[in-house]
Scaffold this active site. Structure first.
Site, PDB file in Angstrom:
ATOM      1  N   ASN A   9      70.322   0.440 -23.512  1.00  0.00           N
ATOM      2  CA  ASN A   9      70.854   1.349 -24.842  1.00  0.00           C
ATOM      3  C   ASN A   9      71.736   2.467 -24.011  1.00  0.00           C
ATOM      4  OD1 ASN A   9      71.167   2.929 -26.768  1.00  0.00           O
ATOM      5  ND2 ASN A   9      68.947   3.597 -27.122  1.00  0.00           N
ATOM      6  N   LYS A  11      73.364   4.848 -25.544  1.00  0.00           N
ATOM      7  CA  LYS A  11      73.021   6.054 -26.304  1.00  0.00           C
ATOM      8  C   LYS A  11      74.576   6.775 -26.403  1.00  0.00           C
ATOM      9  CE  LYS A  11      68.224   6.529 -25.245  1.00  0.00           C
ATOM     10  NZ  LYS A  11      66.971   7.284 -24.879  1.00  0.00           N
ATOM     11  N   HIS A  97      65.261   3.258 -33.938  1.00  0.00           N
ATOM     12  CA  HIS A  97      65.127   3.875 -32.603  1.00  0.00           C
ATOM     13  C   HIS A  97      64.534   5.265 -32.871  1.00  0.00           C
ATOM     14  CE1 HIS A  97      65.995   5.768 -28.771  1.00  0.00           C
ATOM     15  NE2 HIS A  97      65.836   4.695 -28.240  1.00  0.00           N
ATOM     16  N   GLU A  99      65.160   8.075 -31.838  1.00  0.00           N
ATOM     17  CA  GLU A  99      65.924   9.335 -31.986  1.00  0.00           C
ATOM     18  C   GLU A  99      66.614   9.041 -33.365  1.00  0.00           C
ATOM     19  OE1 GLU A  99      66.666   8.873 -27.337  1.00  0.00           O
ATOM     20  OE2 GLU A  99      68.393   8.412 -28.545  1.00  0.00           O
ATOM     21  N   GLU A 169      58.266   1.944 -27.929  1.00  0.00           N
ATOM     22  CA  GLU A 169      58.949   3.132 -27.133  1.00  0.00           C
ATOM     23  C   GLU A 169      58.024   4.329 -27.339  1.00  0.00           C
ATOM     24  OE1 GLU A 169      62.907   3.604 -28.144  1.00  0.00           O
ATOM     25  OE2 GLU A 169      62.486   3.932 -30.059  1.00  0.00           O
ATOM     26  N   GLY A 175      63.253   9.405 -22.053  1.00  0.00           N
ATOM     27  CA  GLY A 175      64.061  10.588 -21.294  1.00  0.00           C
ATOM     28  C   GLY A 175      63.182  11.671 -20.621  1.00  0.00           C
ATOM     29  N   SER A 215      61.654   5.680 -20.416  1.00  0.00           N
ATOM     30  CA  SER A 215      61.552   5.991 -18.820  1.00  0.00           C
ATOM     31  C   SER A 215      61.655   4.792 -17.853  1.00  0.00           C
ATOM     32  CB  SER A 215      60.965   7.002 -18.514  1.00  0.00           C
ATOM     33  OG  SER A 215      61.316   8.277 -19.136  1.00  0.00           O
TER      34      SER A 215
END
Length: 253
Positions: A9, A11, A97, A99, A169, A175, A215
């Site tokens: 991904n 992003k 996702h 985010e 996730e 991140g 990560s």
């Protein structure tokens, strides 16, 4: 035996030139594995889907999109339909996702509508689930993951749900440089598989691929994917470096 799956991904990163170069480098590095012993996908920003799609079109590397809208067409400025994604060569699409959920405020209901629209449009959705740090610290991981999984798959028959991949996730590991330990990842993946057996049946649970995201790097991928219920990885930052991403694909194989 579930076939390993590694998806990158990107992003909101790359431009057209660097995205195409990255895609070509992944194709060159993973050509012996992609589509054979490992399913591989790259998931660039919307505006580069066509260019990246052309770069991977003759390889075993599939194309995915980072999001989709739940309507087929109409006056929805800025949105992208499943048919449009299919038209530019997408096979996969991310739904829910973290985010999208926690930065942009998407609800479980909205994620379900997007996932359902993806299936109707001939795409293979990757349903993302996972808890915040405060939820893990409050021992709510299973509660949160169950809610998101049940809501995300609501209304889907066993036949339709077979086209879905789940990506666990933990939000606290995305991140941040923090990664769930292999034991933590396996524990939640096994919980999701038991939940799928309860929602559908054991056959569905054993067939569905569950990826780990958070990560993931070249130096921890093999350890994570060595767990019984971890079937691959949804990779963020490390997918922006072809050498690192190819090493993760090799670890999956």
């Amino acid at each position: 035996m579930r076939k390993p799956f590694v998806a990158g991904n990107w992003k909101m990163n790359t431009d057209c030139g660097s995205g195409v170069a990255l895609a070509k480098a992944v194709v060159d590095g993973a050509s012996a594995l992609a589509g054979g012993s490992v399913d591989v996908a790259v998931i660039p920003p919307f505006v580069y889907l066509s260019a990246v799609g052309q770069a991977v079109s003759s390889s075993g590397v599939a194309l995915g999109a980072q999001d989709v809208y739940f309507e087929a067409k109409g006056a929805f400025t800025g949105e992208i339909s499943a048919a449009m994604l299919k038209d530019v060569g997408c096979t996969y699409v991310l739904c829910g996702h973290s985010e999208r959920r926690h930065v942009l405020g998407e609800s479980d209901e909205l994620v379900n509508r997007k996932l359902t629209a993806s299936l109707s449009g001939g795409l293979l959705p990757i349903l993302c689930v996972g808890e915040l740090l405060e939820e893990r610290d409050a021992s709510q991981t299973e509660q949160v993951v169950e809610r998101q999984t049940r809501a995300g798959l609501a209304g889907l028959s066993a036949e339709k749900v077979s086209a879905v991949t789940i990506a666990y996730e933990p939000v606290w590991a995305i991140g941040t440089g923090r990664t769930a330990t292999r034991e933590q990842a396996q524990e939640v993946h096994a919980f999701i598989r038991r939940l799928l057996a309860e929602m559908y049946d054991e056959a569905v649970a054993q067939e569905m691929r569950i990826l780990y995201g958070g990560s993931v790097k070249a130096d921890n991928a093999e350890e994570l994917m060595g767990q019984e219920d971890v079937d691959g990885c949804l990779v963020g930052g490390a997918s922006l470096k072809a050498d690192d991403f190819v090493q993760i694909i090799e670890a999956a194989a």
